[in-house]
Design an enzyme around this catalytic site. Structure first.
Site, mmCIF file in Angstrom:
data_model
loop_
_atom_site.group_PDB
_atom_site.id
_atom_site.type_symbol
_atom_site.label_atom_id
_atom_site.label_comp_id
_atom_site.label_asym_id
_atom_site.label_seq_id
_atom_site.Cartn_x
_atom_site.Cartn_y
_atom_site.Cartn_z
ATOM 1 N N GLY A 46 0.836 -0.919 0.034
ATOM 2 C CA GLY A 46 0.016 0.035 -0.090
ATOM 3 C C GLY A 46 0.893 1.210 -0.046
ATOM 4 O O GLY A 46 1.785 1.123 -0.851
ATOM 5 N N GLU A 47 0.608 2.030 0.756
ATOM 6 C CA GLU A 47 1.417 3.180 0.994
ATOM 7 C C GLU A 47 1.826 3.503 2.435
ATOM 8 O O GLU A 47 1.122 3.317 3.165
ATOM 9 C CB GLU A 47 0.501 4.583 0.609
ATOM 10 C CG GLU A 47 1.355 5.776 0.779
ATOM 11 C CD GLU A 47 2.543 5.923 0.114
ATOM 12 O OE1 GLU A 47 2.597 5.557 -1.040
ATOM 13 O OE2 GLU A 47 3.777 6.643 0.555
ATOM 14 N N SER A 48 3.388 3.129 2.753
ATOM 15 C CA SER A 48 3.815 3.046 3.916
ATOM 16 C C SER A 48 3.702 4.062 4.908
ATOM 17 O O SER A 48 3.491 3.937 6.024
ATOM 18 C CB SER A 48 5.361 2.567 3.879
ATOM 19 O OG SER A 48 6.126 3.459 3.330
ATOM 20 N N CYS A 78 6.115 -5.220 0.395
ATOM 21 C CA CYS A 78 6.032 -4.179 -0.142
ATOM 22 C C CYS A 78 6.090 -3.126 0.843
ATOM 23 O O CYS A 78 6.908 -2.934 1.844
ATOM 24 C CB CYS A 78 5.128 -4.233 -1.221
ATOM 25 S SG CYS A 78 5.630 -2.576 -2.660
ATOM 26 N N ARG A 105 12.925 3.055 0.133
ATOM 27 C CA ARG A 105 11.802 3.046 -0.489
ATOM 28 C C ARG A 105 11.655 3.412 -1.789
ATOM 29 O O ARG A 105 12.667 4.149 -2.278
ATOM 30 C CB ARG A 105 10.893 4.095 0.238
ATOM 31 C CG ARG A 105 10.236 3.791 1.622
ATOM 32 C CD ARG A 105 9.447 4.967 2.231
ATOM 33 N NE ARG A 105 8.069 5.113 1.567
ATOM 34 C CZ ARG A 105 7.471 6.326 1.341
ATOM 35 N NH1 ARG A 105 7.873 7.518 1.955
ATOM 36 N NH2 ARG A 105 6.484 6.277 0.690
ATOM 37 N N ILE A 139 6.020 -3.052 -7.532
ATOM 38 C CA ILE A 139 5.158 -1.938 -7.639
ATOM 39 C C ILE A 139 5.615 -0.858 -6.954
ATOM 40 O O ILE A 139 5.574 -0.709 -5.594
ATOM 41 C CB ILE A 139 3.576 -2.248 -7.445
ATOM 42 C CG1 ILE A 139 3.105 -2.998 -8.303
ATOM 43 C CG2 ILE A 139 2.982 -0.849 -7.866
ATOM 44 C CD1 ILE A 139 1.726 -3.427 -8.112
ATOM 45 N N ARG A 140 6.350 0.186 -7.325
ATOM 46 C CA ARG A 140 7.260 1.247 -6.493
ATOM 47 C C ARG A 140 7.816 0.538 -5.492
ATOM 48 O O ARG A 140 7.458 0.957 -4.241
ATOM 49 C CB ARG A 140 5.981 2.422 -6.195
ATOM 50 C CG ARG A 140 5.609 3.360 -7.155
ATOM 51 C CD ARG A 140 4.856 4.405 -6.853
ATOM 52 N NE ARG A 140 5.456 5.158 -5.839
ATOM 53 C CZ ARG A 140 4.571 5.641 -4.588
ATOM 54 N NH1 ARG A 140 3.535 5.317 -4.259
ATOM 55 N NH2 ARG A 140 5.290 6.396 -3.836
ATOM 56 N N HIS A 176 4.772 -8.311 -4.783
ATOM 57 C CA HIS A 176 3.377 -8.551 -4.458
ATOM 58 C C HIS A 176 2.800 -9.948 -4.847
ATOM 59 O O HIS A 176 2.176 -10.247 -5.870
ATOM 60 C CB HIS A 176 2.710 -7.445 -5.346
ATOM 61 C CG HIS A 176 2.643 -6.144 -4.502
ATOM 62 N ND1 HIS A 176 1.789 -5.500 -3.898
ATOM 63 C CD2 HIS A 176 3.490 -5.138 -4.963
ATOM 64 C CE1 HIS A 176 2.152 -4.437 -3.482
ATOM 65 N NE2 HIS A 176 2.950 -4.265 -4.054
ATOM 66 N N GLU A 178 0.727 -11.606 -3.618
ATOM 67 C CA GLU A 178 -0.779 -11.771 -3.667
ATOM 68 C C GLU A 178 -1.522 -11.070 -4.978
ATOM 69 O O GLU A 178 -2.530 -11.143 -5.285
ATOM 70 C CB GLU A 178 -1.324 -10.664 -2.586
ATOM 71 C CG GLU A 178 -1.063 -9.454 -2.631
ATOM 72 C CD GLU A 178 -0.104 -8.869 -2.545
ATOM 73 O OE1 GLU A 178 0.961 -9.398 -2.438
ATOM 74 O OE2 GLU A 178 0.149 -7.475 -2.532
HETATM 75 N N1 GLN Z 1 5.960 2.804 -2.527
HETATM 76 C C1 GLN Z 1 5.304 2.414 -1.625
HETATM 77 C C2 GLN Z 1 5.837 3.018 -0.097
HETATM 78 O O1 GLN Z 1 6.750 3.328 -0.020
HETATM 79 C C3 GLN Z 1 5.039 0.926 -1.553
HETATM 80 C C4 GLN Z 1 4.435 0.598 -2.670
HETATM 81 C C5 GLN Z 1 3.724 -0.656 -2.567
HETATM 82 O O2 GLN Z 1 3.364 -1.304 -1.260
HETATM 83 N N2 GLN Z 1 3.247 -1.326 -3.624
HETATM 84 O O3 GLN Z 1 5.014 2.795 0.849
#
Ligand code: GLN
Length: 204
Positions: A46-48, A78, A105, A139-140, A176, A178
């Site tokens: 997600g977004e940490s 992630c 990150r 993903i990122r 990921h 999942e």
């Molecule tokens: N870029 C996100 C972060 O820094 C992580 C991306 C992800 O969980 N797919 O939190």
């Protein structure tokens, strides 16, 4: 066996779908007391920075740290990997400092620099056949910059950067699993959850 999936932010639904496919009972965890009822916890991607903030607001930090130290299995994917780290390369988010790893990150750039890569992962069940590579979706994604003495690298990119690591009952993957139909890493985690590491949390 019941597995909790932290469900405050990110792609928890996809983890739950895979666990259901493996016929595992699961629980969407939003309250600290729900952690008493699970054998292991997945912290999803997600977004940490958001995940970190919500974990503080929901009072989930200390109970997650306590369950990991009690030897229950915890897996971060992630953004979840970022949350498990001892240190990250920036001040925000504030990680849980459970695994002896340093993490960067967004190590591969922006959303557009997301990529897919076949990986050899150590320790996956092969059912007696030749090991098949795992198709990993980044993903990122973060990357592990520092791997502590007690941490084992399970998979690395061609340039040597670790992207799947384990420390006793703790597992972290930069990608990921999942989002694929490959259930082998979830199965690997279930095996960790089935054998608690003991109070030191360093078993295995
Ligand atoms: N870029 C996100 C972060 O820094 C992580 C991306 C992800 O969980 N797919 O939190």
């Amino acid at each position: 066996m019941r597995i909790g999936v932290l469900a405050v932010q990110g792609d928890f639904a996809e983890h739950i779908a895979i666990l259901r496919k493996l016929n595992v009972e699961c629980l969407e965890v939003r309250l600290p007391e729900q952690l008493d009822d699970v054998n292991g916890l997945i912290i999803p991607g997600g977004e940490s920075t958001t995940l970190s903030r919500l974990m503080s607001i929901y009072n989930l930090r200390e109970p997650v740290q306590a369950m990991a130290r009690d030897g229950k299995a915890v897996w971060g994917t992630c953004a979840g990997m970022i949350m498990l780290a001892s240190e990250i390369t920036e001040a925000d988010p504030v990680p849980l400092q459970l695994m002896d790893i340093g993490v960067r990150r967004n190590a591969f750039g922006r959303q557009i620099d997301s990529f897919e890569q076949d990986l050899d992962i150590d320790g996956l069940d092969t059912n007696g056949l030749e090991p098949e590579p795992f198709h990993a979706i980044f993903i990122r994604a973060p990357v592990v910059m520092r791997v502590g003495d007690k941490v084992k690298t399970l998979a690395a990119l061609a340039d040597g950067q670790s992207v799947a690591v384990r420390q006793g009952n703790l597992l972290a993957t930069a990608f990921h699993p999942e989002l694929t139909s490959d259930t082998r890493l979830h199965q690997y985690f279930l095996n960790l959850a089935a054998v608690p590491a003991g109070p030191s949390g360093q078993g295995g």
